[in-house]
Design a protein around this motif. Structure first.
Motif, PDB file in Angstrom:
ATOM      1  N   UNK A   1       0.885  -1.067   0.051  1.00  0.00           N
ATOM      2  CA  UNK A   1      -0.008   0.194  -0.210  1.00  0.00           C
ATOM      3  C   UNK A   1       0.906   1.266   0.129  1.00  0.00           C
ATOM      4  N   UNK A   2       0.302   2.408  -0.464  1.00  0.00           N
ATOM      5  CA  UNK A   2       1.434   3.592  -0.506  1.00  0.00           C
ATOM      6  C   UNK A   2       1.164   4.279   0.865  1.00  0.00           C
ATOM      7  N   UNK A   3       0.333   3.862   1.652  1.00  0.00           N
ATOM      8  CA  UNK A   3       0.195   4.423   3.048  1.00  0.00           C
ATOM      9  C   UNK A   3       1.044   3.635   4.235  1.00  0.00           C
ATOM     10  N   UNK A   4       1.947   4.303   4.659  1.00  0.00           N
ATOM     11  CA  UNK A   4       2.626   3.706   5.896  1.00  0.00           C
ATOM     12  C   UNK A   4       1.941   3.089   6.974  1.00  0.00           C
ATOM     13  N   UNK A   5       0.773   3.775   7.399  1.00  0.00           N
ATOM     14  CA  UNK A   5      -0.168   3.350   8.283  1.00  0.00           C
ATOM     15  C   UNK A   5      -0.670   2.193   8.044  1.00  0.00           C
ATOM     16  N   UNK A   6      -1.412   2.057   6.832  1.00  0.00           N
ATOM     17  CA  UNK A   6      -2.002   0.627   6.432  1.00  0.00           C
ATOM     18  C   UNK A   6      -1.059  -0.448   6.376  1.00  0.00           C
ATOM     19  N   UNK A   7       0.431  -0.205   5.862  1.00  0.00           N
ATOM     20  CA  UNK A   7       1.324  -1.172   5.946  1.00  0.00           C
ATOM     21  C   UNK A   7       1.759  -1.588   7.288  1.00  0.00           C
ATOM     22  N   UNK A   8       1.663  -0.612   8.203  1.00  0.00           N
ATOM     23  CA  UNK A   8       1.928  -0.945   9.532  1.00  0.00           C
ATOM     24  C   UNK A   8       1.069  -1.976  10.105  1.00  0.00           C
ATOM     25  N   UNK A   9      -0.375  -1.558   9.804  1.00  0.00           N
ATOM     26  CA  UNK A   9      -1.295  -2.447  10.376  1.00  0.00           C
ATOM     27  C   UNK A   9      -1.269  -3.989   9.710  1.00  0.00           C
ATOM     28  N   UNK A  10      -1.032  -4.126   8.404  1.00  0.00           N
ATOM     29  CA  UNK A  10      -1.067  -5.240   7.486  1.00  0.00           C
ATOM     30  C   UNK A  10       0.351  -6.088   8.376  1.00  0.00           C
ATOM     31  N   UNK A  11       1.477  -5.365   8.418  1.00  0.00           N
ATOM     32  CA  UNK A  11       2.449  -6.213   8.856  1.00  0.00           C
ATOM     33  C   UNK A  11       2.456  -6.774  10.230  1.00  0.00           C
ATOM     34  N   UNK A  12       1.846  -5.609  11.145  1.00  0.00           N
ATOM     35  CA  UNK A  12       1.598  -6.295  12.509  1.00  0.00           C
ATOM     36  C   UNK A  12       0.763  -7.415  12.631  1.00  0.00           C
ATOM     37  N   UNK A  13      -0.298  -7.497  11.904  1.00  0.00           N
ATOM     38  CA  UNK A  13      -1.211  -8.775  11.843  1.00  0.00           C
ATOM     39  C   UNK A  13      -0.504  -9.817  11.102  1.00  0.00           C
TER      40      UNK A  13
ATOM     41  N   UNK B   1      12.205   4.276   1.269  1.00  0.00           N
ATOM     42  CA  UNK B   1      13.109   3.318   2.081  1.00  0.00           C
ATOM     43  C   UNK B   1      12.147   3.121   3.455  1.00  0.00           C
ATOM     44  N   UNK B   2      11.230   4.154   3.855  1.00  0.00           N
ATOM     45  CA  UNK B   2      10.399   4.171   5.057  1.00  0.00           C
ATOM     46  C   UNK B   2       9.618   2.632   5.011  1.00  0.00           C
ATOM     47  N   UNK B   3       9.498   2.123   3.969  1.00  0.00           N
ATOM     48  CA  UNK B   3       8.458   0.844   3.836  1.00  0.00           C
ATOM     49  C   UNK B   3       9.436  -0.332   4.556  1.00  0.00           C
TER      50      UNK B   3
ATOM     51  N   UNK C   1      -0.676  -3.729  17.801  1.00  0.00           N
ATOM     52  CA  UNK C   1      -0.765  -2.538  18.611  1.00  0.00           C
ATOM     53  C   UNK C   1      -0.842  -1.316  18.296  1.00  0.00           C
ATOM     54  N   UNK C   2      -0.679  -1.081  16.922  1.00  0.00           N
ATOM     55  CA  UNK C   2      -0.741   0.229  16.444  1.00  0.00           C
ATOM     56  C   UNK C   2      -1.914   0.867  15.742  1.00  0.00           C
TER      57      UNK C   2
ATOM     58  N   UNK D   1     -12.058   7.264  15.513  1.00  0.00           N
ATOM     59  CA  UNK D   1     -11.464   5.679  15.520  1.00  0.00           C
ATOM     60  C   UNK D   1     -10.919   5.759  14.046  1.00  0.00           C
ATOM     61  N   UNK D   2      -9.556   5.122  13.821  1.00  0.00           N
ATOM     62  CA  UNK D   2      -9.211   4.924  12.442  1.00  0.00           C
ATOM     63  C   UNK D   2      -8.337   3.816  12.367  1.00  0.00           C
ATOM     64  N   UNK D   3      -8.673   2.970  11.231  1.00  0.00           N
ATOM     65  CA  UNK D   3      -7.579   1.880  10.961  1.00  0.00           C
ATOM     66  C   UNK D   3      -6.537   2.494  10.156  1.00  0.00           C
ATOM     67  N   UNK D   4      -5.464   1.759   9.927  1.00  0.00           N
ATOM     68  CA  UNK D   4      -4.487   2.230   9.010  1.00  0.00           C
ATOM     69  C   UNK D   4      -4.935   2.644   7.901  1.00  0.00           C
ATOM     70  N   UNK D   5      -5.726   2.051   6.990  1.00  0.00           N
ATOM     71  CA  UNK D   5      -5.933   2.373   5.686  1.00  0.00           C
ATOM     72  C   UNK D   5      -6.886   3.735   5.360  1.00  0.00           C
ATOM     73  N   UNK D   6      -7.247   4.200   6.512  1.00  0.00           N
ATOM     74  CA  UNK D   6      -8.492   5.274   6.216  1.00  0.00           C
ATOM     75  C   UNK D   6      -7.449   6.626   5.855  1.00  0.00           C
TER      76      UNK D   6
END
Length: 374
Positions: free
Chosen positions: A118-130, A152-154, A188-189, A204-209
């Motif tokens: 995903x282009x969003x680092x927040x969405x990638x964080x939620x996916x990776x943690x799961x 590189x942040x990915x 946890x994020x 309340x927000x999930x990473x992909x929003x």
């Protein structure tokens, strides 16, 4: 069974917009499948998961490699699920996969994950943690994308959930990152929760929003006009609701009305439902493709902050689709209130799709319009 190339060549984007500059598969899909091919053949379909597939390239391509069924798939937009379903049926591959929400049911025991980054680092964080929390200890993740959309942040985001993160060699301006050895801990994020005192809501927000738990400036501008919107509205829709801020404000201020928040995104509808619950508000949340399940002439007021991208491509097809849907769903005398970047100048499209359209507000960046069904 089809081979990978015949699968990719047979894909369509519908119900998303289709245009000469919009494609149902790309070089990143091909590189991900090529890089993961040996691992897919070794693991098989029952232990494989696909995340972020847009129109079926990864799911059906993987099915062509493993030659087995029961690949687990998560796609955030419902339009992706619909497109995958249509493409799978057209190729005679409808029984090769099943859709699941992001979480334990999707990932329990998974030994292989292939995904579009995903282009969003927040969405990638939620996916990776799961993935790290629920997949098998020997899981391997093949996450790819186009070079121009990768940063590189990915690598850093993946490195927070996996001990091994390796960037592969590029091909056709695409690249695959391979991650393995998950760091076991509960996700946890996300979702995140934030109190917005200026509007009196907990969001309340999930990473992909889009915009996370913040109130983006376009929605904030549109919200300033809520008291002027159709005062007699009985049925109200927040179209493309995101975290549901507009729906919650309307539900709070118009307790006699029925308010529905709808979005094509699973993360958005989950966020909107959680936002409503956090504020003790009674509204309905529906994951839908441009109100396709709504009856014609059934709504009095629609509020909309439409997107102006199709994935990574600048394209107004999504907004025009929402306008056309509004014209169908609004009752006579109903109103569509829209906010958009002023340079897009949507008034002509709104007039054609809905009816007479007037500018009711304008600032340095955004325009707010009211379109009325005759």
């Amino acid at each position: 069974m089809h081979d990978v190339e015949s699968v990719l060549n047979g894909l369509r984007r519908y119900p998303d917009a289709e245009a000469p500059n919009l494609f149902a598969s790309d070089a990143a899909d091909r590189l991900i499948l090529d890089t993961a091919a040996d691992a897919l053949a070794e693991v098989g379909g029952r232990d494989a998961v696909v995340i972020g597939d847009r129109y079926g390239a990864l799911t059906l391509g993987a099915a062509a490699i493993v030659k087995t069924n029961d690949i687990r798939v998560h796609q955030d937009p419902i339009t992706g699920e619909i497109a995958l379903g249509r493409n799978a049926s057209a190729l005679g591959m409808a029984d090769t996969y099943r859709n699941l929400p992001l979480g334990s049911d999707l990932l329990n025991g998974a030994r292989l994950v292939v995904m579009q980054l995903p282009r969003s680092l927040a969405e990638l964080t939620e996916i990776a943690e799961n993935i790290a929390a629920f997949a098998a200890p020997d899981v391997r993740v093949f996450a790819g994308g186009r070079d121009k959309h990768m940063t590189p942040a990915m690598n850093g985001v993946l490195g927070a959930s996996f001990d091994s993160v390796i960037a592969g060699r590029g091909r056709q301006k695409s690249r695959v990152i391979t991650a393995s050895t998950p760091i076991r801990r509960a996700p946890e994020s996300y979702p995140v929760s934030e109190r917005l005192d200026d509007v009196g809501l907990t969001v309340v927000a999930h990473g992909a929003v889009f915009a996370g738990a913040k109130l983006d400036i376009g929605t904030r501008f549109l919200a300033s006009f809520l008291p002027e919107m159709n005062p007699d509205a009985r049925d109200i829709v927040d179209l493309g609701c995101g975290t549901g801020i507009l729906a919650c404000l309307l539900a709070r201020d118009r307790m006699a009305a029925r308010v529905v928040a709808t979005d094509r995104s699973a993360a958005a509808t989950a966020s909107a439902a959680a936002t409503a619950a956090a504020n003790g508000l009674d509204l309905s949340v529906i994951r839908d493709d441009a109100m396709s399940t709504f009856d014609s002439a059934s709504v009095d007021l629609i509020v909309c902050n439409p997107p102006f991208h199709e994935g990574a491509s600048l394209h107004t097809g999504s907004a025009e689709k929402l306008f056309a849907a509004s014209g169908r769903v609004l009752r006579p005398g109903g109103e569509l209130w829209t906010v958009y970047n002023s340079h897009l100048n949507y008034r002509g499209e709104l007039r054609a799709a809905v009816g007479p359209t007037e500018t009711v507000g304008k600032n340095a960046k955004f325009t707010v319009t009211r379109s009325t069904i005759g």
